[in-house]
Design a protein around this motif. Structure first.
Motif, mmCIF file in Angstrom:
data_model
loop_
_atom_site.group_PDB
_atom_site.id
_atom_site.type_symbol
_atom_site.label_atom_id
_atom_site.label_comp_id
_atom_site.label_asym_id
_atom_site.label_seq_id
_atom_site.Cartn_x
_atom_site.Cartn_y
_atom_site.Cartn_z
ATOM 1 N N GLN A 533 -12.412 29.514 54.730
ATOM 2 C CA GLN A 533 -12.161 30.488 53.642
ATOM 3 C C GLN A 533 -12.355 29.810 52.288
ATOM 4 O OE1 GLN A 533 -8.230 31.848 54.821
ATOM 5 N NE2 GLN A 533 -9.041 33.888 55.331
ATOM 6 N N SER A 534 -11.943 28.535 52.156
ATOM 7 C CA SER A 534 -12.102 27.826 50.881
ATOM 8 C C SER A 534 -13.564 27.654 50.516
ATOM 9 C CB SER A 534 -11.492 26.428 50.931
ATOM 10 O OG SER A 534 -10.331 26.429 51.632
ATOM 11 N N ARG A 535 -14.455 27.738 51.527
ATOM 12 C CA ARG A 535 -15.903 27.647 51.230
ATOM 13 C C ARG A 535 -16.497 29.033 51.057
ATOM 14 N NH1 ARG A 535 -13.147 23.241 53.030
ATOM 15 N NH2 ARG A 535 -14.157 21.429 52.160
ATOM 16 N N GLY A 536 -15.644 30.019 50.928
ATOM 17 C CA GLY A 536 -16.108 31.376 50.619
ATOM 18 C C GLY A 536 -16.400 32.238 51.834
ATOM 19 N N ALA A 537 -16.203 31.723 53.045
ATOM 20 C CA ALA A 537 -16.561 32.512 54.232
ATOM 21 C C ALA A 537 -15.645 33.729 54.380
ATOM 22 C CB ALA A 537 -16.458 31.638 55.472
ATOM 23 N N ARG A 538 -16.238 34.833 54.831
ATOM 24 C CA ARG A 538 -15.438 36.036 55.141
ATOM 25 C C ARG A 538 -14.996 35.921 56.588
ATOM 26 N NH1 ARG A 538 -19.191 39.933 55.529
ATOM 27 N NH2 ARG A 538 -20.907 38.520 55.111
ATOM 28 N N VAL A 539 -13.684 35.976 56.810
ATOM 29 C CA VAL A 539 -13.185 35.739 58.169
ATOM 30 C C VAL A 539 -12.728 37.049 58.818
ATOM 31 C CG1 VAL A 539 -11.398 34.593 59.538
ATOM 32 C CG2 VAL A 539 -12.533 33.368 57.666
ATOM 33 N N VAL A 540 -13.240 37.274 60.002
ATOM 34 C CA VAL A 540 -12.722 38.370 60.839
ATOM 35 C C VAL A 540 -11.773 37.693 61.822
ATOM 36 C CG1 VAL A 540 -13.328 40.119 62.551
ATOM 37 C CG2 VAL A 540 -14.912 39.621 60.664
ATOM 38 N N LEU A 541 -10.508 38.063 61.764
ATOM 39 C CA LEU A 541 -9.505 37.348 62.561
ATOM 40 C C LEU A 541 -8.970 38.215 63.704
ATOM 41 C CD1 LEU A 541 -7.546 34.890 62.889
ATOM 42 C CD2 LEU A 541 -5.977 36.116 61.376
ATOM 43 N N LEU A 542 -8.958 37.649 64.894
ATOM 44 C CA LEU A 542 -8.306 38.300 66.043
ATOM 45 C C LEU A 542 -7.056 37.491 66.333
ATOM 46 C CD1 LEU A 542 -11.124 39.549 66.258
ATOM 47 C CD2 LEU A 542 -11.135 39.003 68.680
ATOM 48 N N ILE A 543 -5.914 38.127 66.209
ATOM 49 C CA ILE A 543 -4.650 37.403 66.377
ATOM 50 C C ILE A 543 -3.654 38.295 67.101
ATOM 51 C CG2 ILE A 543 -3.719 38.082 64.105
ATOM 52 C CD1 ILE A 543 -2.682 35.108 63.897
ATOM 53 N N LYS A 544 -2.698 37.664 67.768
ATOM 54 C CA LYS A 544 -1.676 38.412 68.505
ATOM 55 C C LYS A 544 -0.889 39.315 67.572
ATOM 56 C CE LYS A 544 0.114 35.605 72.253
ATOM 57 N NZ LYS A 544 1.221 34.816 72.729
ATOM 58 N N GLU A 545 -0.502 40.492 68.039
ATOM 59 C CA GLU A 545 0.319 41.353 67.186
ATOM 60 C C GLU A 545 1.654 40.646 66.899
ATOM 61 O OE1 GLU A 545 0.662 44.963 69.412
ATOM 62 O OE2 GLU A 545 1.880 44.021 70.959
ATOM 63 N N GLY A 546 2.199 40.930 65.738
ATOM 64 C CA GLY A 546 3.508 40.359 65.396
ATOM 65 C C GLY A 546 3.435 39.019 64.674
ATOM 66 N N GLU A 547 2.259 38.385 64.650
ATOM 67 C CA GLU A 547 2.162 37.081 63.964
ATOM 68 C C GLU A 547 2.093 37.312 62.453
ATOM 69 O OE1 GLU A 547 2.376 34.305 65.437
ATOM 70 O OE2 GLU A 547 1.656 34.550 67.493
ATOM 71 N N THR A 548 2.805 36.480 61.699
ATOM 72 C CA THR A 548 2.725 36.648 60.238
ATOM 73 C C THR A 548 1.604 35.777 59.683
ATOM 74 O OG1 THR A 548 4.430 34.997 60.098
ATOM 75 C CG2 THR A 548 5.135 37.275 59.749
ATOM 76 N N LEU A 549 1.000 36.277 58.618
ATOM 77 C CA LEU A 549 -0.120 35.547 58.000
ATOM 78 C C LEU A 549 0.171 35.371 56.519
ATOM 79 C CD1 LEU A 549 -3.099 37.494 59.583
ATOM 80 C CD2 LEU A 549 -2.566 35.097 59.980
ATOM 81 N N ASP A 550 0.085 34.151 56.011
ATOM 82 C CA ASP A 550 0.234 33.971 54.565
ATOM 83 C C ASP A 550 -1.132 34.150 53.910
ATOM 84 O OD1 ASP A 550 2.680 32.950 55.383
ATOM 85 O OD2 ASP A 550 1.866 30.887 55.477
ATOM 86 N N GLY A 551 -1.083 34.442 52.648
ATOM 87 C CA GLY A 551 -2.351 34.413 51.898
ATOM 88 C C GLY A 551 -2.949 35.776 51.659
ATOM 89 N N GLY A 552 -2.153 36.843 51.883
ATOM 90 C CA GLY A 552 -2.449 38.242 51.563
ATOM 91 C C GLY A 552 -3.890 38.682 51.625
ATOM 92 N N GLU A 553 -4.508 38.769 50.454
ATOM 93 C CA GLU A 553 -5.815 39.438 50.332
ATOM 94 C C GLU A 553 -6.935 38.735 51.097
ATOM 95 O OE1 GLU A 553 -5.745 36.301 47.441
ATOM 96 O OE2 GLU A 553 -4.270 37.711 48.120
#
Ligand code: F6R
Length: 605
Positions: A533-553
């Motif tokens: 992400q720091s290199r500008g990549a757009r990330v499509v993330l698949l993650i378990k439901e209920g997991e919290t993610l920092d970094g909002g937008e």
């Protein structure tokens, strides 16, 4: 590779063959052709292109005859053009061929064929050799020709002066045959004849089958009559249609909850994994000191998931070897190595040859195969069939997840055989496995959400997929799926490895698909995602439901996977990756089921 059909009987052969070739087209679709034998006259119609092009040609020409052979080609020798399309004719012989004749050059020289052939194919050389040996006795000509051939072949042959008869012989490449009240059939696989009958037999290697309008006779190469071993198609033929879906790939993705259920539930007795139907003794699961999985492509990716499971649960070493490389790396397998061959088609020649080698070394072998009675199943000591039903789309989906389902069961049986688990641990694992069909249904209900996610990579020229451990294994498969059906260059990378060089390719234009399902790897995986992400990549993330993610937008494209035990998260995640690949291909307007250059069954090395 290449689809073969033959029909001789009461009905007009052309229509039957065209329908069958459409069902076989997944085996190759570079060119197509048919030959009809009627009153000693041969009529050949062939064209570069698909079976649809051949059908158009036939609707103008209106070929007639009740005995014929047909072919859909995946080019090996010679480019894609009408002249190289099968059938080939030389003298009184008309022939179609699947396979590769390795010594075609020597044969060409030996029989003085230079300047006499119409095509660049090795197949036409075989027709010429047959003609050379033919003096009215087809069996003798076939026997003498076959003894000269080096390589793999399934041959279907018409002789001008053998009315209503089709002869066939094979080495490695498959041929099945069937007889109905209306006629006799031969084909590369049962998919083509299943609309007419459930009963068929596999033509054994180096045997000659002769089909007449209502009969089939089998002989070995010395001319002795051989006994036919009849089999029955035990999958639901109605599953062979698209059932309203635009492509088989979508239909096959949607079928997964059902076919996974059909693969696991019959093998669970009193809550425990059970392979007594397959006759697999616990001793081979408990005694082996290591495991070697041999497979290709998607099936090999299933093996990688199996490796993670077995190493984590059983604690023995597992190698997963690309079958195409197995023979060339001085393989070390012995009686203490359990060899597991995985193959949807059961015909992949690299896997078959590796399996035969392992058996010679004295290794106990189990194969996991989808197509009943296929060569790999027959060459194996024990077979576990995946009950996926016919998989028609070239890109494998339901075969992969049913292979995974078998590997989950096998791992559990191995843990039982080695007394590694308490009753409670076994029950917990089996309970989770039995939840898989329902969880997959839940994912499939969100298909439109996944379609929107797919939109974010639609116009990309490169996609990276990153994860660790089990997540990395399924991304290898997700990436293969995307490449083959969308033609987008895609690479699966172990996310920790990226910074050792490949991260140089990550730019603002590079979408990255990341999968995070393993609790013990989560924080490391998220750090690796931040690096891209720091290199500008757009990330499509698949993650378990209920997991919290920092970094909002930064998380604009997130798919929440239904929660399962970490070992089983590969199942829902795989389905999402399959659907992403499918929707990208669909939205690009590509021929999803028949990607360029591919064939469903790979019977050449
Ligand atoms: C990709 C795919 C191939 C096959 C491979 C092995 O979608 O289907 O990678 O997995 O050619 O084929 P089988 O499983 O028939 O041995």
């Amino acid at each position: 590779m290449c689809g073969i059909i033959g029909y001789t009987g009461k009905d007009e052969a052309a229509g039957i063959m065209l329908d069958a070739l459409e069902l076989l087209e997944y085996r190759g679709y570079d060119s197509a052709g048919i030959a009809l034998l009627s009153e000693g006259e041969i009529q050949i119609l062939k064209t570069a292109g698909r079976v649809g092009d051949l059908r158009r040609l036939c609707s103008g020409e209106k070929p007639e005859g009740r005995c014929g052979i047909g072919h859909t080609r995946w080019a090996t020798h010679g480019g894609v053009c009408g002249a190289n399309a099968h059938p080939h004719r030389f003298g009184r012989v008309t022939l179609i061929h699947n396979g590769i004749i390795e010594n075609y050059k020597e044969l060409k020289e030996k029989y003085g064929l230079d300047g006499l052939l119409q095509s660049e194919t090795d197949s036409e050389v075989v027709a010429a050799v047959l003609e050379h040996f033919y003096s009215g006795d087809p069996y003798s000509a076939i026997r003498r020709t076959v003894l000269k051939l080096k390589g793999t072949f399934a041959l279907a042959v018409l002789f001008d002066d053998q009315p209503d008869c089709i002869f066939a012989v094979r080495n490695v490449s498959p041929i099945v045959a069937a007889v109905t009240d209306n006629g006799a059939f031969l084909a590369s696989d049962v998919a083509a004849i299943a609309p007419y009958t459930a009963d068929y037999f596999v033509v054994p290697e180096f045997h000659v089958v002769c089909l007449g309008p209502g009969n089939a006779e089998l002989f070995d190469l010395s001319g002795d009559r051989a006994v036919i071993d009849w089999l029955s198609v035990d999958w639901d033929v109605s599953r062979s249609g698209k059932e309203g879906y635009p492509f088989y790939m979508e239909k096959e993705i949607m079928e997964q909850p059902e076919v996974i259920g059909e693969t696991i539930f019959p093998r669970i007795k009193e809550g425990k994994p059970d392979f007594s139907e397959e006759g697999i003794p616990d001793e081979i699961l408990s005694a082996c000191q290591r495991i070697c999985v041999i497979a290709c492509g998607t099936a090999m990716h299933a093996g990688l998931v199996g490796k993670s499971l077995i190493q984590a649960i059983i604690g023995i070493h597992v190698d997963v070897v690309m079958a195409s490389e197995f023979m060339y790396n001085d393989p070390v397998v012995d009686k203490d190595t359990l060899v597991i061959a995985i193959s949807q088609s059961g015909e992949t020649i690299d896997t078959l040859e590796a399996l035969k080698f392992a058996r010679k070394c004295g290794s106990p072998c189990i194969s996991i195969v989808n197509v009943k009675g296929a060569s790999i199943a027959r060459a194996s000591e024990y077979v576990i069939y995946t009950n996926a039903g016919p998989e028609i789309a070239v890109a494998s989906t339901k075969a992969y997840t049913t292979q995974l389902a078998v590997l989950y069961l096998l791992t559990a049986r191995m843990a039982m055989a080695r007394k590694l688990w308490s009753e409670q641990e076994l029950a917990g694992y089996m309970c989770e496995l039995q939840r898989v069909p329902a969880v997959l249904k839940q994912v499939l209900e969100t298909k439109e959400e996944i379609h929107r996610l797919a939109g974010s990579i639609l116009n990309a020229s490169d996609v990276f997929m990153i994860g660790r451990g089990l997540d990395y294994s399924i991304l290898l498969e997700g990436s293969l799926k995307l490449k083959e059906v969308s033609y987008i260059h895609s690479e699966a990378y172990a996310s920790g490895e990226l910074k050792h060089g490949t991260i140089a390719l990550i730019t603002e234009d590079t979408p990255v698909i990341a999968v995070v399902t393993q609790e013990k790897l989560k924080s490391k995986e998220l750090s690796n995602i931040r690096e891209v992400q720091s290199r500008g990549a757009r990330v499509v993330l698949l993650i378990k439901e209920g997991e919290t993610l920092d970094g909002g937008e930064q998380w604009s494209c997130v798919y929440r996977l239904p929660k399962m035990d970490d070992f089983f998260m590969v199942m829902p995640a795989s389905i999402v990756l399959q659907l992403i690949a499918y929707f990208v291909s669909l939205d690009k307007g590509l021929d999803v089921d028949k990607p360029r250059n591919l064939a469903k069954v790979v019977t050449v090395e």
